[in-house]
Design a protein around this motif. Structure first.
Motif, PDB file in Angstrom:
ATOM      1  N   ARG A  95       0.823  -1.214   0.000  1.00 33.42           N
ATOM      2  CA  ARG A  95       0.000   0.000   0.000  1.00 33.42           C
ATOM      3  C   ARG A  95       0.865   1.275   0.000  1.00 33.42           C
ATOM      4  NH1 ARG A  95      -5.079  -2.088   1.694  1.00 33.42           N
ATOM      5  NH2 ARG A  95      -5.073  -4.190   0.805  1.00 33.42           N
ATOM      6  N   CYS A  96       1.751   1.388  -0.955  1.00 34.27           N
ATOM      7  CA  CYS A  96       2.688   2.511  -0.966  1.00 34.27           C
ATOM      8  C   CYS A  96       2.353   3.569  -2.017  1.00 34.27           C
ATOM      9  CB  CYS A  96       4.111   2.003  -1.200  1.00 34.27           C
ATOM     10  SG  CYS A  96       4.304   1.069  -2.744  1.00 34.27           S
ATOM     11  N   GLY A  97       1.291   3.355  -2.803  1.00 34.07           N
ATOM     12  CA  GLY A  97       0.931   4.336  -3.826  1.00 34.07           C
ATOM     13  C   GLY A  97       0.052   5.432  -3.266  1.00 34.07           C
ATOM     14  N   ASP A  98      -0.216   6.416  -4.107  1.00 32.53           N
ATOM     15  CA  ASP A  98      -1.118   7.492  -3.700  1.00 32.53           C
ATOM     16  C   ASP A  98      -2.503   6.906  -3.408  1.00 32.53           C
ATOM     17  OD1 ASP A  98       0.904   9.286  -4.074  1.00 32.53           O
ATOM     18  OD2 ASP A  98       0.266   9.885  -6.098  1.00 32.53           O
ATOM     19  N   ASP A  99      -3.088   7.381  -2.324  1.00 33.90           N
ATOM     20  CA  ASP A  99      -4.427   6.926  -1.920  1.00 33.90           C
ATOM     21  C   ASP A  99      -4.494   5.430  -1.671  1.00 33.90           C
ATOM     22  OD1 ASP A  99      -5.399   9.535  -2.137  1.00 33.90           O
ATOM     23  OD2 ASP A  99      -5.808   9.275  -4.275  1.00 33.90           O
ATOM     24  N   GLU A 100      -3.385   4.829  -1.291  1.00 35.19           N
ATOM     25  CA  GLU A 100      -3.357   3.425  -0.893  1.00 35.19           C
ATOM     26  C   GLU A 100      -3.018   3.359   0.594  1.00 35.19           C
ATOM     27  OE1 GLU A 100      -2.045   1.186  -5.040  1.00 35.19           O
ATOM     28  OE2 GLU A 100      -0.674   1.192  -3.333  1.00 35.19           O
ATOM     29  N   TYR A 101      -3.958   2.886   1.375  1.00 35.65           N
ATOM     30  CA  TYR A 101      -3.799   2.911   2.822  1.00 35.65           C
ATOM     31  C   TYR A 101      -3.865   1.495   3.403  1.00 35.65           C
ATOM     32  CZ  TYR A 101      -5.354   7.624   1.641  1.00 35.65           C
ATOM     33  OH  TYR A 101      -5.501   8.862   1.053  1.00 35.65           O
ATOM     34  N   MET A 102      -3.135   1.295   4.469  1.00 35.79           N
ATOM     35  CA  MET A 102      -3.232   0.037   5.189  1.00 35.79           C
ATOM     36  C   MET A 102      -4.632  -0.094   5.789  1.00 35.79           C
ATOM     37  SD  MET A 102      -0.399  -1.637   4.878  1.00 35.79           S
ATOM     38  CE  MET A 102      -0.617  -2.891   6.146  1.00 35.79           C
ATOM     39  N   ASP A 103      -5.174  -1.300   5.717  1.00 33.54           N
ATOM     40  CA  ASP A 103      -6.491  -1.553   6.281  1.00 33.54           C
ATOM     41  C   ASP A 103      -6.557  -3.010   6.733  1.00 33.54           C
ATOM     42  OD1 ASP A 103      -6.814  -3.070   3.948  1.00 33.54           O
ATOM     43  OD2 ASP A 103      -7.961  -1.518   2.913  1.00 33.54           O
ATOM     44  N   GLY A 104      -7.742  -3.436   7.153  1.00 30.54           N
ATOM     45  CA  GLY A 104      -7.876  -4.789   7.673  1.00 30.54           C
ATOM     46  C   GLY A 104      -7.536  -5.870   6.678  1.00 30.54           C
ATOM     47  N   SER A 105      -7.779  -5.625   5.406  1.00 20.95           N
ATOM     48  CA  SER A 105      -7.512  -6.636   4.380  1.00 20.95           C
ATOM     49  C   SER A 105      -6.020  -6.859   4.145  1.00 20.95           C
ATOM     50  CB  SER A 105      -8.185  -6.251   3.063  1.00 20.95           C
ATOM     51  OG  SER A 105      -7.557  -5.107   2.489  1.00 20.95           O
ATOM     52  N   ALA A 106      -5.181  -5.918   4.567  1.00 20.30           N
ATOM     53  CA  ALA A 106      -3.735  -6.009   4.314  1.00 20.30           C
ATOM     54  C   ALA A 106      -2.966  -6.663   5.457  1.00 20.30           C
ATOM     55  CB  ALA A 106      -3.162  -4.613   4.056  1.00 20.30           C
ATOM     56  N   LEU A 107      -3.625  -6.894   6.581  1.00 20.55           N
ATOM     57  CA  LEU A 107      -2.914  -7.397   7.762  1.00 20.55           C
ATOM     58  C   LEU A 107      -2.240  -8.741   7.508  1.00 20.55           C
ATOM     59  CD1 LEU A 107      -5.470  -6.480  10.582  1.00 20.55           C
ATOM     60  CD2 LEU A 107      -3.321  -5.322  10.050  1.00 20.55           C
ATOM     61  N   ALA A 108      -2.920  -9.619   6.796  1.00 26.50           N
ATOM     62  CA  ALA A 108      -2.375 -10.963   6.558  1.00 26.50           C
ATOM     63  C   ALA A 108      -1.186 -10.944   5.603  1.00 26.50           C
ATOM     64  CB  ALA A 108      -3.465 -11.873   6.005  1.00 26.50           C
ATOM     65  N   LEU A 109      -0.977  -9.835   4.893  1.00 26.27           N
ATOM     66  CA  LEU A 109       0.102  -9.751   3.899  1.00 26.27           C
ATOM     67  C   LEU A 109       1.412  -9.262   4.492  1.00 26.27           C
ATOM     68  CD1 LEU A 109      -1.948  -8.047   1.022  1.00 26.27           C
ATOM     69  CD2 LEU A 109      -1.593 -10.501   1.420  1.00 26.27           C
ATOM     70  N   ILE A 110       1.369  -8.719   5.712  1.00 28.66           N
ATOM     71  CA  ILE A 110       2.565  -8.107   6.310  1.00 28.66           C
ATOM     72  C   ILE A 110       3.614  -9.167   6.631  1.00 28.66           C
ATOM     73  CG2 ILE A 110       3.441  -6.740   8.246  1.00 28.66           C
ATOM     74  CD1 ILE A 110       0.632  -5.554   8.527  1.00 28.66           C
ATOM     75  N   GLY A 111       4.842  -8.919   6.174  1.00 26.21           N
ATOM     76  CA  GLY A 111       5.943  -9.821   6.481  1.00 26.21           C
ATOM     77  C   GLY A 111       6.988  -9.179   7.366  1.00 26.21           C
ATOM     78  N   SER A 112       7.148  -7.861   7.236  1.00 33.45           N
ATOM     79  CA  SER A 112       8.123  -7.137   8.056  1.00 33.45           C
ATOM     80  C   SER A 112       7.771  -5.661   8.074  1.00 33.45           C
ATOM     81  CB  SER A 112       9.543  -7.330   7.528  1.00 33.45           C
ATOM     82  OG  SER A 112       9.662  -6.849   6.197  1.00 33.45           O
ATOM     83  N   ILE A 113       8.496  -4.913   8.899  1.00 36.10           N
ATOM     84  CA  ILE A 113       8.184  -3.489   9.099  1.00 36.10           C
ATOM     85  C   ILE A 113       9.461  -2.673   9.013  1.00 36.10           C
ATOM     86  CG2 ILE A 113       7.290  -1.794  10.747  1.00 36.10           C
ATOM     87  CD1 ILE A 113       5.582  -4.188  11.852  1.00 36.10           C
ATOM     88  N   ASP A 114       9.389  -1.574   8.289  1.00 34.99           N
ATOM     89  CA  ASP A 114      10.515  -0.663   8.120  1.00 34.99           C
ATOM     90  C   ASP A 114      10.177   0.668   8.781  1.00 34.99           C
ATOM     91  OD1 ASP A 114      12.583   0.952   7.289  1.00 34.99           O
ATOM     92  OD2 ASP A 114      11.973   0.999   5.174  1.00 34.99           O
ATOM     93  N   ASP A 115      10.980   1.061   9.774  1.00 35.29           N
ATOM     94  CA  ASP A 115      10.715   2.315  10.490  1.00 35.29           C
ATOM     95  C   ASP A 115      11.745   3.397  10.180  1.00 35.29           C
ATOM     96  OD1 ASP A 115      12.974   1.481  11.801  1.00 35.29           O
ATOM     97  OD2 ASP A 115      12.027   1.224  13.753  1.00 35.29           O
ATOM     98  N   SER A 116      12.497   3.224   9.089  1.00 35.61           N
ATOM     99  CA  SER A 116      13.578   4.165   8.781  1.00 35.61           C
ATOM    100  C   SER A 116      13.071   5.550   8.398  1.00 35.61           C
ATOM    101  CB  SER A 116      14.449   3.608   7.644  1.00 35.61           C
ATOM    102  OG  SER A 116      13.687   3.437   6.454  1.00 35.61           O
ATOM    103  N   MET A 117      11.813   5.664   8.028  1.00 38.42           N
ATOM    104  CA  MET A 117      11.268   6.954   7.610  1.00 38.42           C
ATOM    105  C   MET A 117      10.454   7.643   8.705  1.00 38.42           C
ATOM    106  SD  MET A 117      12.460   7.212   4.600  1.00 38.42           S
ATOM    107  CE  MET A 117      11.534   8.589   3.940  1.00 38.42           C
TER     108      MET A 117
END
Length: 336
Positions: A95-117
Motif C-alpha cells: 500500500r505505498c501508492g497514492d491513496d493506498e492505505y493500510m487496512d484490515g484486508s492487508a494485515l495478513a500480507l505483512i511480512g516485516s516493518i521498516d521504520d527508517s522513515m
C-alpha cells in the motif's frame, strides 16, 4: 477519514506543546453511512495524520481518545501515516501508492516493518491513550470478534480479520525484539508481545499499535479526564457527586466514567447519584458499584423514542424530583 476522504487536522496549537485528539473525528463510525461499514477496507490513516499534524505543530504530549472507531486494521493505517512502511513476505512495500492505505484486508500480507522513515519527534512524543475497554487484541474477547460485527463484519470477514490480526501481532513481536536486542540474527527470535495488554483490542487494535510502536500509556478515559480537570480535588471539597450515563448496565462497571467517579466519591466518603436514560442494574449491583441513588428518564417517559425526543424535558423533571433528597444530604453534611 476512515474511507480515505480528506478532513482537516484538529487538536494542536503551535503555541502549546499539548494536544488532545479524538479518533472518532477522523476514523469513526459516525463519519460513514450504514452501507459503508466494512472493517476490511476502513483505515486509521486519518487518525495518524492528526497525530502527525499535532507533532509538527509543536505538541510534545498528546492525549488520544480512541472510542467510536470504524476500523479493524490494528492501527497500521495510523502507523503508515507516521512513516512506518509495511513490507510483504518478499520484502516488497505494501500500500505505498497514492491513496493506498493500510487496512484490515492487508494485515495478513505483512511480512516485516521498516521504520527508517519515521520522524524522530514521533518517538519523543508522550502519548496518553484514553481507553474505556480492556479487551486483548486477539481471541473471542479481542478486537475482531467483540467489535467487528458492529463495524460491518460478517462471519467470513471475522475469520479473515482475525487471521490477519494474528499475523500482524506475530510480525510486531518479531519487530519489537529486533528493535531492542542485538541478538536478532535468528528469524525465530521472540520479542515483546503486547497483544494481551489490557486495551490492546480497543479501536480495532489501535490500542495495540499505540502501546507497541509509540509507547502509549493506555488509561481509562475517566481517569484521563479526571486528571486533566483535577476532579478528585473538586470531589474532596464537594457535598454530593453526580454523574450521567445513557444506560446503567454491566458495561458501566467495567472502568467507564460512572465506575471511576463512584470510586473517587467512595474514597472521599461522598454520596454518589447517577442520572441516566435507563437502569438495568439491580439493588445489589448498584450497591457493589457504590451508587447511592439512580434517577432514570425511562421512569417518566412513555417509551424509548419518547425518552430520546424529550430527553431535556424529562431530565429536568427527574432532576426536580431528585431535589427532594437534598435535605437528607444537607443533614448528613451538618452531622459530620
Amino acid at each position: 477519514d476512515d474511507s480515505g476522504r480528506g478532513r482537516g487536522p484538529q487538536g494542536a496549537s503551535p503555541r502549546h506543546p499539548f494536544a488532545v485528539l479524538e479518533m472518532s473525528l477522523s476514523s469513526g463510525l459516525s463519519l460513514l453511512s450504514d452501507d459503508e461499514y466494512d472493517p476490511l477496507t476502513t483505515t486509521t490513516y486519518g487518525f495518524g495524520q492528526t497525530i502527525r499534524a499535532a507533532i509538527r505543530a509543536g505538541a510534545r504530549e498528546i492525549i488520544a481518545g480512541i472510542g467510536g472507531s470504524a476500523t479493524n486494521d490494528g492501527g497500521t493505517g495510523m502507523l503508515q501515516a507516521l512513516g512506518y512502511r509495511f513490507l510483504d513476505k518478499e520484502g516488497r512495500p505494501l500500500r505505498c501508492g497514492d491513496d493506498e492505505y493500510m487496512d484490515g484486508s492487508a494485515l495478513a500480507l505483512i511480512g516485516s516493518i521498516d521504520d527508517s522513515m519515521v520522524d524522530p519527534a514521533v518517538r519523543k512524543t508522550r502519548i496518553t491513550v484514553a481507553c474505556d475497554v480492556t479487551n486483548p487484541l486477539l481471541g473471542q474477547d479481542g478486537a475482531t470478534y467483540i467489535y467487528g460485527p458492529q463495524k460491518g463484519a460478517d462471519d467470513i470477514k471475522l475469520i479473515q480479520l482475525e487471521a490477519g490480526m494474528k499475523n500482524f501481532a506475530t510480525v510486531t513481536e518479531r519487530y519489537l525484539g529486533f528493535a531492542t536486542s542485538f541478538l536478532c540474527d535468528n528469524q525465530s527470535f521472540i520479542g515483546y508481545d503486547f497483544s494481551d495488554f489490557p486495551g490492546a483490542g480497543a479501536a480495532g487494535g489501535t490500542g495495540f499499535a499505540l502501546r507497541s510502536y509509540l509507547h502509549g500509556d493506555l488509561q481509562p478515559g475517566w481517569k484521563v479526564a479526571a486528571d486533566i480537570s483535577n476532579a478528585e480535588e473538586a470531589i474532596a471539597e464537594s457535598h454530593l457527586v453526580i454523574a450521567g450515563e445513557g444506560r446503567l448496565d454491566s458495561q458501566t462497571l467495567s472502568g467507564k466514567l460512572v465506575d471511576g467517579m463512584s470510586r473517587l466519591a467512595k474514597r472521599h466518603n461522598k454520596p454518589f447519584w447517577v442520572y441516566c436514560g435507563e437502569n438495568l442494574l439491580n439493588g445489589e449491583e448498584l450497591k457493589a458499584a457504590r451508587i447511592d441513588k439512580v434517577f432514570t428518564i425511562s421512569s417518566v417517559a412513555k417509551n424509548l423514542n419518547d425518552s430520546i425526543s424529550r430527553a431535556k424535558e424529562y431530565l429536568e423533571k427527574i432532576s426536580y424530583q431528585s431535589a427532594t433528597f437534598l435535605p437528607q444530604i444537607q443533614s448528613n453534611w451538618q452531622t459530620h
